[in-house]
Design an enzyme around this catalytic site. Structure first.
Site, short mmCIF file in Angstrom:
data_model
loop_
_atom_site.label_atom_id
_atom_site.label_comp_id
_atom_site.label_asym_id
_atom_site.label_seq_id
_atom_site.Cartn_x
_atom_site.Cartn_y
_atom_site.Cartn_z
N GLY A 20 4.36 -6.98 15.85
CA GLY A 20 5.49 -7.90 15.90
C GLY A 20 5.12 -9.04 16.83
CG LEU A 21 7.98 -12.19 18.21
CD1 LEU A 21 9.28 -12.47 18.94
CD2 LEU A 21 7.26 -13.50 17.94
CB ALA A 22 4.78 -7.95 22.17
CG HIS B 218 24.55 -8.20 20.50
ND1 HIS B 218 25.61 -8.89 19.99
CD2 HIS B 218 23.60 -9.12 20.76
CE1 HIS B 218 25.33 -10.18 19.97
NE2 HIS B 218 24.11 -10.35 20.42
CB SER C 130 23.14 -15.11 16.47
OG SER C 130 22.71 -15.82 17.59
NE ARG D 168 22.77 -10.56 23.93
CZ ARG D 168 21.66 -10.60 23.21
NH1 ARG D 168 20.89 -9.53 23.14
NH2 ARG D 168 21.31 -11.69 22.58
CD GLU E 283 13.65 -3.66 21.84
OE1 GLU E 283 13.36 -4.47 20.94
OE2 GLU E 283 14.65 -2.93 21.82
NE ARG F 55 16.88 -8.38 24.80
CZ ARG F 55 17.44 -9.28 24.01
NH1 ARG F 55 17.44 -10.55 24.33
NH2 ARG F 55 18.02 -8.90 22.88
CG LEU G 68 13.12 -14.15 20.28
CD1 LEU G 68 13.64 -15.36 19.52
CD2 LEU G 68 12.42 -13.21 19.32
#
Lengths: 637, 246
Positions: A42-44, A266, A284, A330, A425, A435, A441
């Site tokens: 993924g992103l990381a 959330h 979102s 949140r 994560e 968070r 991100l």
């Protein structure tokens, strides 16, 4: 073992710069002698794999998906924070650091969080250079919007699909390295165990999801970027395959698991519609820039939303928190929504929902403006509920979304197991007990692009030419263990589906280890979960064979780990006698029903050591020192 | 409500497949199409049979993992959504749903409704990127980009790589997929340096992978869950021509 966070000394703003100088380097010509395993793309994972390959390392990257572009990072909607201060509204690296550490309710390391803020600007530069189409203003420069927990507009975004664009940027960098041969990508290949040789992480055991073939892979270091464990609750905003297996197996091999009870709920997700619901969909946080949260003033008010006049609406977040209003963090927003529903003010068929209303902004700026900013999110809502949020308010309810807890890592992002790095994560480090929006991100890409490429060199340089043979006994034993595990699962032949037991685990965790926890409930969870674990190991049914594509077998392996992790979550929540961030203990709250921290006794990271099944895990405390921020009570009034 | 499913079953890529018929009862309008399949699969598993295998993940229309053809329509009867976003309220009681995988020579079948779409990744590897290493990049605001251009690039970048375009095309062409990425980068200053080579390389890979050619039928645009426009195919053709002859 004492936990050494390896936080560099010196003033906060100089720690990372000095540290980079003090880290050992791997000579450019030597980099090609090393192989690094990256699990999760993924992103990381993709950003790390691409960056390491660009530097000259050989990378073996693994994903249980067919393609890196399917990772759940793709679903992140709202945006990515950075301290550019383009809007000229008072942002700075220090302010981003401060907002993030306060947002985390002072349960994260100052040094890690400051570094995150420091490299945040580099991330935006990198993404733009890759061709990520961020939103722009008419003059051609980047646009910003505001997000929860901040009073500056520091979030960069690409419509309501920022995660998608950032992941595609990292994916594009990764496929470029796959083309050069520096990254060997293993598609549809799931990590099922970590291989330790001499106490160091030297490889992994995998199962190919189409052929069922078990393989071992050896390397000089292992990076896990395998995401969070929100799916322990069964219903969450995570994707269906998202799981904790790679992290949990590493934990059982010695990697400490930190703060597992810090789970984020959330506040704005689409409410559950039926017992057949398979997941929850996020709306979102960016919507809270313009939407207004409200419930009817009168409990049990059954009228349609548009029939309730203004005077009879309670815009409760604006009422209770005048300065942050709808953009409170949140954990605060989620608890208030629950409170409103528990006191009979909930709306919708299930009465477990509150309204998020866009009537005012549509009136003020016009429908087109709202469509431009949030188009895809409004469409998504309409698809799922059949209701049109341009004409009636959205119904929303809190849902499990993110996990701040994860494998313990030091300042170099290395776990207590030498050679094992954990990014994104999957690690515990930067978000403390809560968070902030638009920071996941930021963290995933910070870890992958700008931290681990530096820090991993220090470990590798100290271990040149220490390659492990694939015939090493530890490697052969690890393979045998995985094969035995699969045989055990296939041999159970019970009467319940894996999903059925997973739903039961989810209900236990949501009820007792969810938004509001208490000692009685947590103890109940600690009785029920081990019972459920026994039920799992004696009563699940997996059809088909292990040597072919078998979705039930895949789910079973992941649930086996969730069931154990769930128990650790409850234990962690029970031991932490305070309320902070996403961990709310009913016994520890202020008169105004806000979280009441106990900094004297609990300003530490709870890193748990696994001692084997049926053995109590051992708690290691990493005390948190705060030299640059004052530990105030988090007020968003 | 009750529906009758005629689902493609195929053990693996080397075995012939067939349609299997299932009756699924107790379906509600609020259930998604996949939640209805989950219901069927629960029953099959408890009966000791193998569940219907299908690719899925996010179940919110963004990851591009899912995709089946329902009654001849890629991603089902509605426009602008993926299969996972389809809800059973789109069907009526007693309806028969024929469910098939994506069909294209370039997407070999793995099992049941799951196909291998790594050809898409191979196309991306051949040029769907800007060659920039990590670090040393200019400030993000160094190059202004007109809002309209950035928005158009975003329209193209919204492609989720699901392959519905290929599945619905009578030629199994991947031009919409390739066009989306080539367009995005052709519209941005960052994509200019490698603009020509990108179009040439990606088209060459697309051809080598066995996708068909484009005859401007336009079915892809209709079925695309992100409503990617044919304009991007037109732009791809122009990029390819310019790269070949200028």
């Amino acid at each position: 073992m004492t936990l050494d966070s390896r936080i560099p000394s010196g003033p906060l703003a100089e720690k990372w710069t000095n540290h980079k100088f003090n880290l050992k380097l791997v000579n450019p010509a030597n980099k090609r002698k090393y192989t690094i395993i990256v699990v999760g793309t993924g992103l990381a994972g993709a950003s790390a794999a691409a960056s390491l390959a660009e530097l000259g390392y050989n990378v073996e990257a693994f994903s249980y998906h067919e393609s890196p572009r399917r990772a759940h990072s793709i679903a992140a909607q709202g945006g990515i924070n950075a301290a550019k201060n383009y809007p000229n509204d008072g942002d700075s690296v220090f302010r981003l650091f401060y907002d993030t550490i306060k947002g985390g309710d002072y349960r994260s390391r100052e040094a890690n969080v400051y570094r995150l803020a420091e490299v945040s600007n580099n991330i935006i530069d990198q993404c733009v250079a890759q061709g990520v189409p961020f939103a722009r203003e008419y003059g051609g420069l980047l646009a910003n919007r505001s997000f929860g927990g901040a009073q500056v507009s520091r979030t960069f975004y690409a419509r309501g699909q920022t995660g998608q664009q950032l992941l595609l940027g990292a994916y594009s960098a990764l496929v470029r390295q796959m083309e050069t041969g520096k990254v060997n990508f293993h598609s549809r290949t799931e990590m099922l165990d970590l291989i330790l040789v001499g106490g160091h992480a030297k490889g992994i055991v995998t199962r190919h999801l189409v052929t069922g073939k078990i393989d071992t892979h050896v390397a000089d270091a292992v990076i896990l970027a395998t995401g969070g464990y929100g799916n322990a609750f069964f219903l969450s905003t995570n994707a269906m395959a998202s799981n904790a297996t790679a992290a949990w197996r590493a934990h059982k091999k010695g990697a400490y698991f930190a703060n597992p009870c810090f789970t984020q709920i959330h506040p704005t997700c689409i409410p559950v519609a039926s017992g057949h619901q398979s997941k929850l969909t996020l709306m979102s946080e960016s919507l809270r820039n313009d939407g207004r949260v409200w419930v009817p003033k009168k409990a049990g008010d059954d009228r349609a939303a548009n029939d309730i006049p203004e005077e009879e609406r309670d815009y409760y977040l604006e009422r209770i928190y005048p300065s942050f209003g709808n953009l409170v963090p949140r954990d605060v927003a989620s608890r208030r929504a629950k409170e409103m529903c528990d006191s009979g003010h909930g709306v919708g068929a299930t009465k477990l929902a509150v309204y998020l209303d866009f009537k005012d902004v549509i009136q003020r700026n016009g429908r087109q403006w709202v469509e431009d900013k949030y188009g895809n999110l409004f469409d998504m809502y309409k698809q799922i509920t059949g209701e049109d949020p341009y004409t009636v308010p959205m119904r929303i309810y809190p849902a499990v979304h993110y996990t701040m807890g994860g494998l313990w890592v030091d300042y170099n992002l290395m776990s207590n197991v030498p050679g094992l790095y954990v990014l994104g994560e999957a690690n515990f480090s930067d978000h403390g007990a809560n968070r902030l929006g638009a920071s996941a991100l930021m963290q995933g890409l910070a870890d992958g692009y700008f931290v681990v490429p530096y820090t991993i060199g220090d470990y590798l340089a100290r271990h040149l030419n220490e390659h492990v043979s694939p015939e090493d006994q530890a490697v052969l034993d690890a393979r045998k263990d995985v094969e035995a595990l699969i045989d055990n699962l296939m041999g159970i032949n019970g009467k319940r589906t894996v999903d059925d037991i997973h739903k039961e685990l989810g209900q236990i965790l949501w009820e007792y280890v969810g938004m509001a926890r208490n000692a009685e409930g947590l103890n109940k969870a600690l009785e029920k979960i081990p019972e459920l674990r026994k039920e799992f190991w004696s009563n699940i049914r997996i059809p088909g064979r292990p040597d072919e594509l078998n979705p039930e077998l895949e789910k079973a392996g992941r649930l086996a780990d969730f069931v154990e992790l769930g128990e650790l979550m409850a234990l962690d929540a029970l031991h932490r006698e305070e309320s902070c961030g996403g961990h709310f203990r009913e016994e520890h709250q202020t008169e105004e029903n806000e979280a009441k921290r106990n900094d004297e006794e609990f300003a530490y990271v709870a890193a748990w050591e696994n001692k084997g099944i049926n053995e109590e895990p051992v708690l290691h405390k990493e005390k948190l020192e705060f030299e640059n921020v004052e530990l105030t009570s988090r007020s968003y009034k | 409500m009750k529906v009758t499913l005629k689902v493609w079953r195929q053990k693996n890529g080397d075995t012939a497949g067939h349609f299997a018929t299932y009756e699924v009862d107790h379906v509600t309008g609020d259930m998604s199409f996949f939640e209805m399949l989950d219901l069927l699969n629960d029953r099959l598993v408890l009966q000791g049979e193998e569940p219907v295998a299908f690719d899925h993940d996010c179940r919110e229309g963004i990851c591009g993992t899912c995709g089946v053809v329902i009654n001849g329509r890629a991603h089902g009867p509605l426009r602008g959504i993926t299969t996972c976003q389809l809800h059973m309220r789109s069907f009526h009681d007693g309806e028969t749903l024929v469910v098939e995988p994506w069909r294209a020579a370039a997407f070999p079948i793995i099992k049941d409704l799951i196909v291998d779409r790594r050809a898409f990744d191979r196309i991306m590897s051949s040029g769907g990127y800007v060659s920039v290493n990590t670090g040393g990049t200019p400030d993000a605001n160094a190059i202004p980009i007109a809002k309209q251009q950035a928005d158009e690039a975003m329209d193209a970048a919204a492609c989720i790589g699901c392959g519905a375009c290929v599945a619905t095309c009578k030629n199994s062409s991947a031009m919409l997929f390739v066009g989306a990425k080539v367009s995005q980068l052709a519209l941005l200053p960052q994509g200019q340096v490698e603009r020509k080579q990108r179009a040439l390389n990606m088209i060459a890979t697309m051809d080598a992978e066995g996708f068909g050619s484009c005859t401007n039928t336009g079915a892809c645009e209709v079925e695309c869950p992100k409503e990617i426009s044919l304009v991007h195919i037109a732009r791809l053709n122009r990029e390819y021509m310019k790269a070949s002859f200028c």
